[in-house]
Design a protein around this motif. Structure first.
Motif, PDB file in Angstrom:
ATOM      1  N   ASP A 117     -57.325  72.173-113.672  1.00 21.42           N
ATOM      2  CA  ASP A 117     -57.384  72.081-112.342  1.00 21.42           C
ATOM      3  C   ASP A 117     -58.525  71.369-111.711  1.00 21.42           C
ATOM      4  OD1 ASP A 117     -54.996  73.396-112.369  1.00 21.42           O
ATOM      5  OD2 ASP A 117     -55.572  75.267-111.263  1.00 21.42           O
ATOM      6  N   LEU A 120     -57.966  67.676-112.163  1.00 22.12           N
ATOM      7  CA  LEU A 120     -56.940  67.103-111.323  1.00 22.12           C
ATOM      8  C   LEU A 120     -57.545  67.058-109.929  1.00 22.12           C
ATOM      9  CD1 LEU A 120     -53.772  68.607-113.324  1.00 22.12           C
ATOM     10  CD2 LEU A 120     -54.767  66.391-113.072  1.00 22.12           C
ATOM     11  N   MET A 123     -59.365  64.121-109.523  1.00 18.37           N
ATOM     12  CA  MET A 123     -58.121  62.950-109.514  1.00 18.37           C
ATOM     13  C   MET A 123     -57.631  63.105-108.272  1.00 18.37           C
ATOM     14  SD  MET A 123     -56.869  60.694-111.590  1.00 18.37           S
ATOM     15  CE  MET A 123     -55.702  59.452-111.523  1.00 18.37           C
ATOM     16  N   ARG A 124     -57.259  63.937-107.708  1.00 21.69           N
ATOM     17  CA  ARG A 124     -56.568  63.745-106.245  1.00 21.69           C
ATOM     18  C   ARG A 124     -57.407  63.032-105.332  1.00 21.69           C
ATOM     19  NH1 ARG A 124     -57.661  67.485-102.142  1.00 21.69           N
ATOM     20  NH2 ARG A 124     -56.092  67.139-100.196  1.00 21.69           N
ATOM     21  N   HIS A 150     -51.985  64.814-103.532  1.00 23.56           N
ATOM     22  CA  HIS A 150     -51.286  65.984-104.131  1.00 23.56           C
ATOM     23  C   HIS A 150     -49.971  65.507-105.017  1.00 23.56           C
ATOM     24  CE1 HIS A 150     -50.643  69.932-104.804  1.00 23.56           C
ATOM     25  NE2 HIS A 150     -49.425  69.869-104.348  1.00 23.56           N
ATOM     26  N   GLN A 152     -49.152  63.081-106.262  1.00 24.74           N
ATOM     27  CA  GLN A 152     -49.282  62.257-107.617  1.00 24.74           C
ATOM     28  C   GLN A 152     -49.786  63.259-108.585  1.00 24.74           C
ATOM     29  OE1 GLN A 152     -50.468  58.087-106.806  1.00 24.74           O
ATOM     30  NE2 GLN A 152     -50.523  58.593-104.532  1.00 24.74           N
ATOM     31  N   VAL A 153     -50.602  64.273-108.204  1.00 26.43           N
ATOM     32  CA  VAL A 153     -51.170  64.918-109.463  1.00 26.43           C
ATOM     33  C   VAL A 153     -50.060  66.287-109.804  1.00 26.43           C
ATOM     34  CG1 VAL A 153     -53.650  64.419-108.954  1.00 26.43           C
ATOM     35  CG2 VAL A 153     -52.651  66.407-107.865  1.00 26.43           C
ATOM     36  N   TRP A 156     -48.792  66.571-113.129  1.00 26.92           N
ATOM     37  CA  TRP A 156     -49.664  66.862-113.930  1.00 26.92           C
ATOM     38  C   TRP A 156     -50.005  68.326-114.222  1.00 26.92           C
ATOM     39  CZ3 TRP A 156     -51.229  64.339-118.286  1.00 26.92           C
ATOM     40  CH2 TRP A 156     -50.972  63.105-118.332  1.00 26.92           C
ATOM     41  N   THR A 237     -56.905  70.752-105.401  1.00 21.68           N
ATOM     42  CA  THR A 237     -55.703  69.848-105.839  1.00 21.68           C
ATOM     43  C   THR A 237     -54.924  69.707-104.681  1.00 21.68           C
ATOM     44  OG1 THR A 237     -54.709  72.070-106.580  1.00 21.68           O
ATOM     45  CG2 THR A 237     -55.944  70.471-108.298  1.00 21.68           C
TER      46      THR A 237
END
Length: 256
Positions: A117, A120, A123-124, A150, A152-153, A156, A237
């Motif tokens: 988390d 990610l 990543m967000r 959000h 898009q992640v 995952w 996230t």
């Protein structure tokens, strides 16, 4: 989300159902909410001297029996009944931290954030800043319609359920989902019964857990006012969106 206490106060718990990651419901309820209700009932029926591993066994039996009764497709487990909890056992004078809830014991903070988390969340943030740059949008404009980063992640977040209750990976984490949980993924916090100590149990909806509900709420509101999309001060996230905060929150304080 549940705050649970048995009639004799043998157990005090914060139970946090997993946020829905799909539109799938179970008996008309979000899977996290139903899982939290099941866990609350297990605690209500649990023997006062029960150990943490017996508690987990009883929760798992409850979830497994439900799946069997409903003939649920095992493939749905990734978005199925899941919850985390932090439980105080009065008889055993210990706290069971199972998943990413948190606790304050005599002012000392305990938590178990999920490694995936955290990755990610960054990543967000990267996606959001990249798309804002390309589209020449400010954060409020970018997040006005929906949290594209959000979304898009989100796949995952579902995929990382592969690491649930696993110790053969650096991304393993504990969650009550019907499967055994290795002891290495659980924190057992002893509570000294000789001296009075103040305890706070809470969900991870509080980025900063303070010794009082008022202070915890004040710090949360200050964060949301400065960084409502949670891409700067506290990387998450998902952001606040159209809700009062970015995640459910529960807080219980008591002294033993």
């Amino acid at each position: 989300m549940r705050i649970s206490s048995t009639t004799q106060t043998n157990f005090i718990a914060v139970i946090d159902g997993e946020s829905a990651k799909s539109s799938i419901c179970f008996d008309g309820q979000a899977p996290g909410k139903l899982a939290a209700q099941m866990i609350q009932q297990v605690l209500a029926d649990l023997h006062p001297r029960a150990s943490w591993d017996h508690f987990i066994q009883e929760v798992n039996l409850s979830i497994q029996d439900y799946y069997a009764l409903k003939q649920t497709d095992p493939k749905l487990k990734a978005v199925g009944l899941q919850a985390v909890a932090v439980v105080y056992s009065r008889q055993r004078q210990e706290i069971w931290l199972i998943g990413d809830c948190q606790a304050l014991v005599g002012g000392q903070h305990y938590s178990q954030p999920r490694p995936a988390d955290q990755i990610l969340a960054h990543m967000r943030r990267l996606i959001a800043y990249t798309e804002m740059r390309i589209d020449h949008k400010a954060p409020d404009s970018y997040f006005a319609q929906e949290d594209s980063a959000h979304l898009q992640v989100l796949p995952w977040l579902v995929r990382t359920s592969e690491f649930a209750n696993r110790t053969d990976t650096p991304y393993g984490y504990a969650v009550l989902n019907g499967d055994p949980i290795p002891a290495d993924l659980i924190q057992i916090i002893p509570v000294d019964g000789k001296d009075s100590v103040e305890i706070v149990l809470a969900s991870n909806g509080y980025p900063e857990l303070a010794p009082s509900l008022e202070a915890s709420e004040s710090q949360l509101q200050a964060l949301l006012a400065q960084d409502p999309h949670l891409i700067n001060q506290y990387i998450a996230t998902r952001g606040q969106g159209q809700f009062a905060s970015f995640d459910d929150r529960a807080y219980v304080r008591f002294r033993v």
